[in-house]
Enzyme design. Structure first.
Site, PDB file in Angstrom:
ATOM      1  N   TYR A   6       0.808  -1.216   0.000  1.00 52.49           N
ATOM      2  CA  TYR A   6       0.000   0.000   0.000  1.00 52.49           C
ATOM      3  C   TYR A   6       0.845   1.272   0.000  1.00 52.49           C
ATOM      4  O   TYR A   6       0.370   2.337  -0.371  1.00 52.49           O
ATOM      5  CB  TYR A   6      -0.934   0.027   1.213  1.00 52.49           C
ATOM      6  CG  TYR A   6      -2.048  -0.993   1.161  1.00 52.49           C
ATOM      7  CD1 TYR A   6      -2.373  -1.656  -0.013  1.00 52.49           C
ATOM      8  CD2 TYR A   6      -2.775  -1.303   2.290  1.00 52.49           C
ATOM      9  CE1 TYR A   6      -3.380  -2.589  -0.065  1.00 52.49           C
ATOM     10  CE2 TYR A   6      -3.800  -2.240   2.255  1.00 52.49           C
ATOM     11  CZ  TYR A   6      -4.102  -2.882   1.076  1.00 52.49           C
ATOM     12  OH  TYR A   6      -5.107  -3.807   1.039  1.00 52.49           O
ATOM     13  N   ASP A  26      -2.862 -18.384   2.096  1.00 56.20           N
ATOM     14  CA  ASP A  26      -3.999 -19.091   1.521  1.00 56.20           C
ATOM     15  C   ASP A  26      -4.499 -20.187   2.454  1.00 56.20           C
ATOM     16  O   ASP A  26      -5.710 -20.401   2.593  1.00 56.20           O
ATOM     17  CB  ASP A  26      -3.668 -19.656   0.141  1.00 56.20           C
ATOM     18  CG  ASP A  26      -2.283 -20.271   0.059  1.00 56.20           C
ATOM     19  OD1 ASP A  26      -1.522 -20.195   1.040  1.00 56.20           O
ATOM     20  OD2 ASP A  26      -1.945 -20.824  -1.009  1.00 56.20           O
ATOM     21  N   ASP A  28      -5.410  -7.038   5.591  1.00 56.40           N
ATOM     22  CA  ASP A  28      -6.608  -6.347   5.121  1.00 56.40           C
ATOM     23  C   ASP A  28      -7.655  -7.354   4.661  1.00 56.40           C
ATOM     24  O   ASP A  28      -8.843  -7.258   4.992  1.00 56.40           O
ATOM     25  CB  ASP A  28      -6.216  -5.411   3.975  1.00 56.40           C
ATOM     26  CG  ASP A  28      -7.315  -4.425   3.622  1.00 56.40           C
ATOM     27  OD1 ASP A  28      -8.371  -4.430   4.277  1.00 56.40           O
ATOM     28  OD2 ASP A  28      -7.114  -3.647   2.673  1.00 56.40           O
ATOM     29  N   LYS A  58       3.683 -15.541   2.838  1.00 58.85           N
ATOM     30  CA  LYS A  58       3.657 -16.307   1.585  1.00 58.85           C
ATOM     31  C   LYS A  58       5.110 -16.605   1.220  1.00 58.85           C
ATOM     32  O   LYS A  58       5.603 -16.293   0.138  1.00 58.85           O
ATOM     33  CB  LYS A  58       2.949 -15.503   0.483  1.00 58.85           C
ATOM     34  CG  LYS A  58       2.642 -16.306  -0.777  1.00 58.85           C
ATOM     35  CD  LYS A  58       1.653 -17.446  -0.544  1.00 58.85           C
ATOM     36  CE  LYS A  58       1.309 -18.134  -1.873  1.00 58.85           C
ATOM     37  NZ  LYS A  58       0.499 -19.355  -1.667  1.00 58.85           N
ATOM     38  N   ASP A  82     -11.224  -8.902   7.055  1.00 60.30           N
ATOM     39  CA  ASP A  82     -12.592  -8.778   6.561  1.00 60.30           C
ATOM     40  C   ASP A  82     -13.254 -10.146   6.450  1.00 60.30           C
ATOM     41  O   ASP A  82     -14.456 -10.292   6.704  1.00 60.30           O
ATOM     42  CB  ASP A  82     -12.611  -8.076   5.204  1.00 60.30           C
ATOM     43  CG  ASP A  82     -12.513  -6.560   5.343  1.00 60.30           C
ATOM     44  OD1 ASP A  82     -12.446  -6.079   6.484  1.00 60.30           O
ATOM     45  OD2 ASP A  82     -12.494  -5.870   4.304  1.00 60.30           O
TER      46      ASP A  82
END
Length: 362
Positions: free
Chosen positions: A141, A223, A247, A191, A251
């Protein structure tokens, strides 16, 4: 005690849910003998409308003078066009960066009374109670280069995912400190099988773990974590991860609780330690929900629980924080529900009445 709080109601349902949060804070003030000086400022679309900036300079200055900052929500469909020079969400990103808020804390707790509010099976959800720690000021970001350009073969765009060992170390320490105060289990999500930044993340996490021999550290690929959150959410205690992964996963986790209107968050500028105040920005995780603004149906519980997090982390008022959380639990046990968590046999209430009930219970 006297405390100075900057209040940022923001957009959409923000002013409505913030009003209920401040109502509960006033109840805390009366019960425990504190004084909370509330100073209201602009952020988001309402700030753009009045100043042309999503985060006016005066707002940032006021926040820096405060003991803590309460934010409700930002966002307005009038500013959805990506070609516009400024967007409401720019204000939130600038505020996090301007205040050095690198650690986002999101507790995910499924209340027994709401175990059937989610689309998942009750037996899977019952007992879910964990905390997400998301790195907030680094990664894809914020890193550069970040650009879009035109080539002879068409358009291209790039975003960079960059982390320094210092950024990783401080956020991982937040995870370890929280895990140490809970069940002493920390999951680090990365990851590392693909990304160089994740490989560094895992190396640093292992190095920091040597300072916390009492906490069990494990590593899970992002994942796999996404799947495990749905299959066995009760297996988690504290989870730490980088900005983008956090992020998305937070959610996803919000759905475990049945509604985003139930979950609070804190963004901290330091490593939290029991009994010591840490400056922070506190906000419910939901958005501005403009389609229901002004209808007295938004769920204020996430904002009210966010008030509890502010009391705990930035003001070091543990008893006061616990009183707010207990009040929420009692009101839910009494069967009161807003639209988003309504079920047969419950009593439907609006935003203001839910705030009244919880404030009275404090």
């Amino acid at each position: 005690m006297n405390y100075r709080i900057t209040v940022l109601p923001g957009d959409g349902v923000g002013p409505e849910v913030m009003a209920e949060g401040m109502k509960v804070l006033e109840a805390v003030a009366k019960k425990f003998g504190h004084t909370f000086k509330l100073e209201y400022e602009l952020i988001g679309a309402v700030a753009i409308d009045k100043t042309d900036f999503a985060l006016p300079e005066e707002t940032l200055k006021m926040c820096k003078k405060s003991d803590a900052v309460m934010l409700a929500a930002v966002g307005d469909p009038r500013y959805d066009d990506p070609k516009l020079p400024v967007h409401p969400e720019d204000g939130l990103l600038a505020l996090r960066k301007g205040l050095g808020l690198f650690a986002n804390i999101r507790p995910v707790k499924v209340f027994d009374e709401l175990v059937n509010a989610s689309t998942l099976k009750a037996e899977v959800l019952k007992g879910t109670d964990f905390i997400f720690v998301r790195e907030l000021t680094g990664g894809v970001y914020f890193a550069k280069p970040k650009k879009e350009w035109l080539t002879t073969k068409g358009r291209k765009a790039t975003d960079s995912m960059t982390y320094s060992e210092q950024e990783i170390e401080r956020i991982v320490r937040v995870g370890f400190e929280l895990a140490r105060s809970r069940k002493k289990r920390l999951v680090s999500v990365d990851k590392a099988n693909v990304l160089k930044s994740s490989r560094l993340w895992r190396q640093v996490a292992i190095e920091v773990s040597k300072d916390y021999p009492d906490v069990a550290l494990s590593h899970v690929l992002v994942d796999a974590c996404a799947m495990q959150l749905i299959r066995t959410p009760t297996a988690f205690d504290v989870i730490v991860t980088e900005n983008l992964f956090g992020d998305i996963l937070t959610d996803e986790s919000a759905q475990l609780a049945g509604s985003m209107g139930m979950l609070p968050s804190a963004s901290l500028a330091g490593i939290p330690q029991s009994g010591k105040p840490t400056f922070g920005l506190f906000e419910p995780i939901h958005g501005s929900a403009p389609s229901i603004a002004g209808k007295d149906i938004a769920n204020p519980i996430a904002t009210i629980l966010t008030v509890a997090m502010m009391l705990r982390y930035s003001l070091a008022l543990e008893k006061e924080a616990a009183s707010v959380e207990k009040a929420v639990e009692v009101v839910l046990k009494q069967g009161y529900r807003t639209d988003d968590i309504m079920a047969d046999g419950n009593t439907r209430v609006g935003t203001r009445q839910m705030g009244d009930l919880i404030a009275a219970e404090v």
